[in-house]
Motif scaffolding. Sequence first.
Motif, PDB file in Angstrom:
ATOM      1  N   ILE B 426      54.234  59.343  44.128  1.00  0.00           N
ATOM      2  CA  ILE B 426      54.219  59.839  45.507  1.00  0.00           C
ATOM      3  C   ILE B 426      54.572  58.702  46.457  1.00  0.00           C
ATOM      4  O   ILE B 426      54.435  57.529  46.103  1.00  0.00           O
ATOM      5  CB  ILE B 426      52.846  60.449  45.946  1.00  0.00           C
ATOM      6  N   THR B 427      54.982  59.085  47.654  1.00  0.00           N
ATOM      7  CA  THR B 427      55.340  58.064  48.634  1.00  0.00           C
ATOM      8  C   THR B 427      54.075  57.597  49.355  1.00  0.00           C
ATOM      9  O   THR B 427      53.066  58.317  49.389  1.00  0.00           O
ATOM     10  CB  THR B 427      56.301  58.619  49.691  1.00  0.00           C
ATOM     11  N   ALA B 428      54.148  56.404  49.936  1.00  0.00           N
ATOM     12  CA  ALA B 428      53.024  55.861  50.693  1.00  0.00           C
ATOM     13  C   ALA B 428      52.689  56.790  51.857  1.00  0.00           C
ATOM     14  O   ALA B 428      51.527  57.024  52.189  1.00  0.00           O
ATOM     15  CB  ALA B 428      53.350  54.470  51.202  1.00  0.00           C
ATOM     16  N   ARG B 429      53.711  57.375  52.455  1.00  0.00           N
ATOM     17  CA  ARG B 429      53.522  58.283  53.588  1.00  0.00           C
ATOM     18  C   ARG B 429      52.712  59.508  53.153  1.00  0.00           C
ATOM     19  O   ARG B 429      51.746  59.903  53.794  1.00  0.00           O
ATOM     20  CB  ARG B 429      54.882  58.704  54.145  1.00  0.00           C
ATOM     21  N   LYS B 430      53.086  60.072  52.029  1.00  0.00           N
ATOM     22  CA  LYS B 430      52.405  61.262  51.511  1.00  0.00           C
ATOM     23  C   LYS B 430      50.935  60.927  51.213  1.00  0.00           C
ATOM     24  O   LYS B 430      50.027  61.711  51.519  1.00  0.00           O
ATOM     25  CB  LYS B 430      53.132  61.742  50.235  1.00  0.00           C
ATOM     26  N   ALA B 431      50.720  59.750  50.631  1.00  0.00           N
ATOM     27  CA  ALA B 431      49.356  59.332  50.295  1.00  0.00           C
ATOM     28  C   ALA B 431      48.503  59.246  51.556  1.00  0.00           C
ATOM     29  O   ALA B 431      47.375  59.735  51.593  1.00  0.00           O
ATOM     30  CB  ALA B 431      49.382  57.988  49.571  1.00  0.00           C
ATOM     31  N   LEU B 432      49.084  58.652  52.607  1.00  0.00           N
ATOM     32  CA  LEU B 432      48.335  58.516  53.858  1.00  0.00           C
ATOM     33  C   LEU B 432      48.039  59.891  54.456  1.00  0.00           C
ATOM     34  O   LEU B 432      46.945  60.159  54.924  1.00  0.00           O
ATOM     35  CB  LEU B 432      49.122  57.650  54.858  1.00  0.00           C
ATOM     36  N   GLN B 433      49.030  60.766  54.381  1.00  0.00           N
ATOM     37  CA  GLN B 433      48.833  62.119  54.914  1.00  0.00           C
ATOM     38  C   GLN B 433      47.685  62.828  54.193  1.00  0.00           C
ATOM     39  O   GLN B 433      46.874  63.508  54.817  1.00  0.00           O
ATOM     40  CB  GLN B 433      50.117  62.940  54.763  1.00  0.00           C
ATOM     41  N   ASN B 434      47.626  62.629  52.889  1.00  0.00           N
ATOM     42  CA  ASN B 434      46.540  63.236  52.114  1.00  0.00           C
ATOM     43  C   ASN B 434      45.175  62.771  52.606  1.00  0.00           C
ATOM     44  O   ASN B 434      44.248  63.560  52.753  1.00  0.00           O
ATOM     45  CB  ASN B 434      46.676  62.877  50.627  1.00  0.00           C
ATOM     46  N   VAL B 435      45.066  61.470  52.827  1.00  0.00           N
ATOM     47  CA  VAL B 435      43.778  60.934  53.269  1.00  0.00           C
ATOM     48  C   VAL B 435      43.444  61.405  54.683  1.00  0.00           C
ATOM     49  O   VAL B 435      42.306  61.709  55.007  1.00  0.00           O
ATOM     50  CB  VAL B 435      43.772  59.389  53.195  1.00  0.00           C
ATOM     51  N   GLN B 436      44.496  61.485  55.512  1.00  0.00           N
ATOM     52  CA  GLN B 436      44.266  61.942  56.888  1.00  0.00           C
ATOM     53  C   GLN B 436      43.811  63.397  56.927  1.00  0.00           C
ATOM     54  O   GLN B 436      43.027  63.792  57.779  1.00  0.00           O
ATOM     55  CB  GLN B 436      45.558  61.773  57.710  1.00  0.00           C
ATOM     56  N   LYS B 437      44.302  64.154  55.970  1.00  0.00           N
ATOM     57  CA  LYS B 437      43.909  65.553  55.910  1.00  0.00           C
ATOM     58  C   LYS B 437      42.394  65.643  55.702  1.00  0.00           C
ATOM     59  O   LYS B 437      41.716  66.506  56.231  1.00  0.00           O
ATOM     60  CB  LYS B 437      44.652  66.237  54.747  1.00  0.00           C
ATOM     61  N   LYS B 438      41.888  64.750  54.900  1.00  0.00           N
ATOM     62  CA  LYS B 438      40.458  64.752  54.583  1.00  0.00           C
ATOM     63  C   LYS B 438      39.627  64.170  55.728  1.00  0.00           C
ATOM     64  O   LYS B 438      38.545  64.645  56.033  1.00  0.00           O
ATOM     65  CB  LYS B 438      40.249  63.900  53.329  1.00  0.00           C
ATOM     66  N   TRP B 439      40.140  63.135  56.357  1.00  0.00           N
ATOM     67  CA  TRP B 439      39.298  62.360  57.275  1.00  0.00           C
ATOM     68  C   TRP B 439      39.715  62.433  58.746  1.00  0.00           C
ATOM     69  O   TRP B 439      39.137  61.752  59.572  1.00  0.00           O
ATOM     70  CB  TRP B 439      39.266  60.898  56.823  1.00  0.00           C
ATOM     71  N   GLY B 440      40.715  63.202  59.032  1.00  0.00           N
ATOM     72  CA  GLY B 440      41.130  63.315  60.435  1.00  0.00           C
ATOM     73  C   GLY B 440      42.296  62.396  60.720  1.00  0.00           C
ATOM     74  O   GLY B 440      42.383  61.304  60.158  1.00  0.00           O
ATOM     75  N   LYS B 441      43.170  62.819  61.648  1.00  0.00           N
ATOM     76  CA  LYS B 441      44.452  62.167  61.822  1.00  0.00           C
ATOM     77  C   LYS B 441      44.366  60.721  62.319  1.00  0.00           C
ATOM     78  O   LYS B 441      45.008  59.831  61.803  1.00  0.00           O
ATOM     79  CB  LYS B 441      45.325  62.995  62.777  1.00  0.00           C
TER      80      LYS B 441
END
Lengths: 147, 458
Positions: B426-441
């Motif tokens: 996965i891309t670094a961007r996708k990984a960050l988006q995943n975490v943001q989904k869980k913890w807020g933008k």
Amino acid sequence: MEGVWGRLFILKLIFSIQGGDFTHAGHPSSEVKKVLKQLDIDGKTIKNIVIALYEAEVNVVAHAWRGTVDVEIDESKITILVSDEGPGIPDIEQAMQAGFSTASKQVREMGFGAGMGLPNMKKNTDELYIESEVGKGTTVKMVNNFS
Amino acid sequence: MSGLPNYHALKVDAAKCIGCTHCMKACPTEAIRVIDGLAVIDHERCVDCGQCHRSCPTQAFYVEQDDLTKIRAFKYRVILFPSIMIGQFPEKYNETQIYSGLKKVGFTHVFEVEQPIQLLLDSVNEYLRNEENPKPAISTYCPAIVRLIQGRYPSLTENLILRKAPHDLAAHFAIERLLLEGAQREEIGLFYATPCIAKIASVKSPVGERESIVDGIVNMNHLYNEVMKVISEVEAEDNSEQRQNLSEEGILWSQTRGESGHFGSRSIAIDGIHNVVRFLERLENDQVKGVDFLELRACDQSCAGGILLTGNRFLTVEKLERRAKRYPSAKDISESTIRVDIEELKQKLVIDSISPKPLFIFGKDRVKAMEKMTRAQRIVCSLPGIDCGACGAPNCHALAEDMVNGKAKMSDCIFLQQMWEDEGKITARKALQNVQKKWGKDRFKADCNKRGRRNEGF
């Protein structure tokens, strides 16, 4: 047992036991209990299994040098194999009698070794097999069927 | 008020919660997950122990209560409260002043709940004498413990003593006394000042009963503040006749060892829900022999440690111990002082049955359950075992279980994501988006003003 993908589902759990370590005796039985509860096995059956396994654990801790617990759970039953490296049991029939104990004074003072281990295991399992070789070790196989 | 099937008074204030995972880690039944950066309670699993409330650094948990103005609807307005409450007030106020303060708040009758305690004492002893009842008998005093046992230790449900708690005793006692004074039942409004959330749930949806006899609940810290507004600095008129049925045993009942000393020849008292959990594990494994009676309380220092109290629990305990010494022994309180029909009151203390409600099952279909567990076991092998909580579940095991129950994904684990990034999956961007989904933008941006940063630390 066949799962939806046509595979056999057998849950396996493996634990090791250290001889002489009474502090941690009971860990395998607690873990097995947790799994059985999640499978919604009835309380009475769980209790029997846990009592039998705990007795077996304590036997290893009190008499042997080290041992392992292998648990296999399928849809209809649980099979527990407790094998140890230890002194072995010279006379299994005698060991099965209630109150017969070879536990050291030290072990008895800790509240164990009342000679009820094997009889209790017998009472709480549907099948119990014991194999032992003096100077090498003992293997106990216990089977409990689920209702 | 009718008993709601699964009432929980505990709520999360979305404006205050910073999604820090403290509550999630403290919960003894793994009932909390962090979703979209906020703590979410699974009400099926919650036992109302209040550990989350206690561990929250931002006071994001709040407790619903009834409006105090509700009492005006009744001619006879009774406040029922555990003796612990008296221990909350500053030393300079005596119980006479506190009682009259409660009347100024709007109540017409004041009843401490631990009276006449001898009735409950006799009733529990009667239960214990019956050889058919399993030993060790476990007290049903603490409702969080009752729910914990029903859910997490269902096989021990049969050990619960089928007797009610002091607040039920006092509620019935108060009703009988007021009826004697000439009141009509519908004119009597009973309000209970609670030291904890568990009592709220047990009053609103009682275990083993159809409905509650209490008309409203008020949080003890709220009532304390109300009384402090109106309490008189000078000695109030003598109202000691309202405490005629209060005894040394009653005052100490809600404290650790308050029950255990009275029952069985071998009894154990344990406070603190995590201590209780460890003990119940042993008990369930049949490793506890020869004990007759167990007093188990969810809070450290029992009710003195209740989360809706104002005072320090240790000071409260000491104050109540001193207070108790001034009161007679329960057995010295004569039946003529109690005045109501004792046998009838005793009958009301009996609970018909309490049924197990196992919380930790993977569904009724054993084959499916085993399939899920096998999968969960395999998933655990892939997880790091750090139990960091960054996935929003309290530990790796819980995450694996959530996954097989369709409530979580592999990508919720930040360490797995890291590996996938390294492996180019996965891309670094996708990984960050995943975490943001869980913890807020905006959770990970540097910002000294964001929630949880400024003066909200620990």
